[in-house]
Design a protein around this motif. Structure first.
Motif, PDB file in Angstrom:
ATOM      1  N   LYS A 186      -3.050 -19.657  17.224  1.00 63.34           N
ATOM      2  CA  LYS A 186      -4.412 -19.111  17.262  1.00 63.34           C
ATOM      3  C   LYS A 186      -4.832 -18.776  18.693  1.00 63.34           C
ATOM      4  O   LYS A 186      -5.445 -17.735  18.942  1.00 63.34           O
ATOM      5  N   ALA A 187      -4.506 -19.647  19.638  1.00 63.28           N
ATOM      6  CA  ALA A 187      -4.863 -19.405  21.037  1.00 63.28           C
ATOM      7  C   ALA A 187      -4.161 -18.162  21.559  1.00 63.28           C
ATOM      8  O   ALA A 187      -4.751 -17.358  22.284  1.00 63.28           O
ATOM      9  N   ARG A 188      -2.900 -17.998  21.201  1.00 66.39           N
ATOM     10  CA  ARG A 188      -2.152 -16.831  21.658  1.00 66.39           C
ATOM     11  C   ARG A 188      -2.737 -15.539  21.077  1.00 66.39           C
ATOM     12  O   ARG A 188      -2.870 -14.543  21.786  1.00 66.39           O
ATOM     13  N   GLU A 189      -3.101 -15.577  19.796  1.00 69.73           N
ATOM     14  CA  GLU A 189      -3.705 -14.397  19.174  1.00 69.73           C
ATOM     15  C   GLU A 189      -5.025 -14.044  19.849  1.00 69.73           C
ATOM     16  O   GLU A 189      -5.295 -12.870  20.121  1.00 69.73           O
ATOM     17  N   GLN A 190      -5.848 -15.054  20.146  1.00 69.08           N
ATOM     18  CA  GLN A 190      -7.122 -14.807  20.815  1.00 69.08           C
ATOM     19  C   GLN A 190      -6.902 -14.273  22.234  1.00 69.08           C
ATOM     20  O   GLN A 190      -7.614 -13.373  22.677  1.00 69.08           O
ATOM     21  N   ALA A 191      -5.920 -14.819  22.925  1.00 71.13           N
ATOM     22  CA  ALA A 191      -5.626 -14.357  24.285  1.00 71.13           C
ATOM     23  C   ALA A 191      -5.201 -12.894  24.276  1.00 71.13           C
ATOM     24  O   ALA A 191      -5.600 -12.119  25.148  1.00 71.13           O
ATOM     25  N   GLU A 192      -4.389 -12.513  23.290  1.00 76.77           N
ATOM     26  CA  GLU A 192      -3.964 -11.115  23.203  1.00 76.77           C
ATOM     27  C   GLU A 192      -5.146 -10.204  22.915  1.00 76.77           C
ATOM     28  O   GLU A 192      -5.248  -9.113  23.482  1.00 76.77           O
ATOM     29  N   LYS A 193      -6.082 -10.645  22.061  1.00 77.90           N
ATOM     30  CA  LYS A 193      -7.274  -9.840  21.775  1.00 77.90           C
ATOM     31  C   LYS A 193      -8.129  -9.670  23.024  1.00 77.90           C
ATOM     32  O   LYS A 193      -8.637  -8.579  23.292  1.00 77.90           O
TER      33      LYS A 193
END
Length: 161
Positions: free
Chosen positions: A54-61
């Motif tokens: 989830k953190a990685r997905e948010q960071a990419e966004k």
């Protein structure tokens, strides 16, 4: 032996999370340390793996939003350069005569804070550059050899019908 590894991962991961949480209000790359802490904990705990995804997905966004327009990209780069300039000043200039809030600003003005600002600014410039290249479709070490629809390990995700 597994118990020792689990204990070390737990202590190291929690320490990185704590320092990262502190850096959310102090100068420094707090998000990076939080993600690093989750990565260490993810070696032993399933809940940390889920949070890391989830953190990685948010960071990419957030990265994509930061370079969504030339104005945002310029703002990110100018902010990063400003951080590096202030950080270098903190490393070079020992004492500054502040017109206001002198006692507060004297406490944070120093080589440690300056070094952290320089590193954080360089990290911001680097991630902005990589994100711009990725958005243009250019290969980077971050995206090189990646298969569309594959996760970070290269495994293809299949959707249930």
């Amino acid at each position: 032996m597994h118990l020792v590894k689990r204990f070390a991962a737990t202590i190291g991961g929690v320490a990185l999370l704590a320092v990262g949480a502190a850096m959310m209000v102090l100068p420094g790359p707090g998000i990076l340390l939080i993600v690093a802490g989750l990565a260490v904990l993810a070696t032993e705990y399933v809940w940390a793996r889920r949070l890391l995804v989830k953190a990685r997905e948010q960071a990419e966004k957030v990265q994509e939003a930061a370079v969504a327009s030339p104005l945002r990209t310029a703002g990110s780069v100018l902010f990063a350069v400003g951080m590096v300039v202030v950080g270098v000043l903190m490393l070079v200039v020992d004492d500054v005569a502040w017109p206001f809030l002198a006692s507060l600003l004297d406490r944070v003005w120093g080589p440690v804070t300056g070094g952290i600002l320089v590193v954080t600014g360089l990290v911001l410039v680097t991630t902005t550059w990589i994100t711009v290249r990725t958005a243009r479709g250019e290969e980077t070490t971050h995206t090189q050899g990646r298969v569309p629809g594959a996760d970070s390990r290269g495994a293809t995700r299949f959707q249930a019908s």
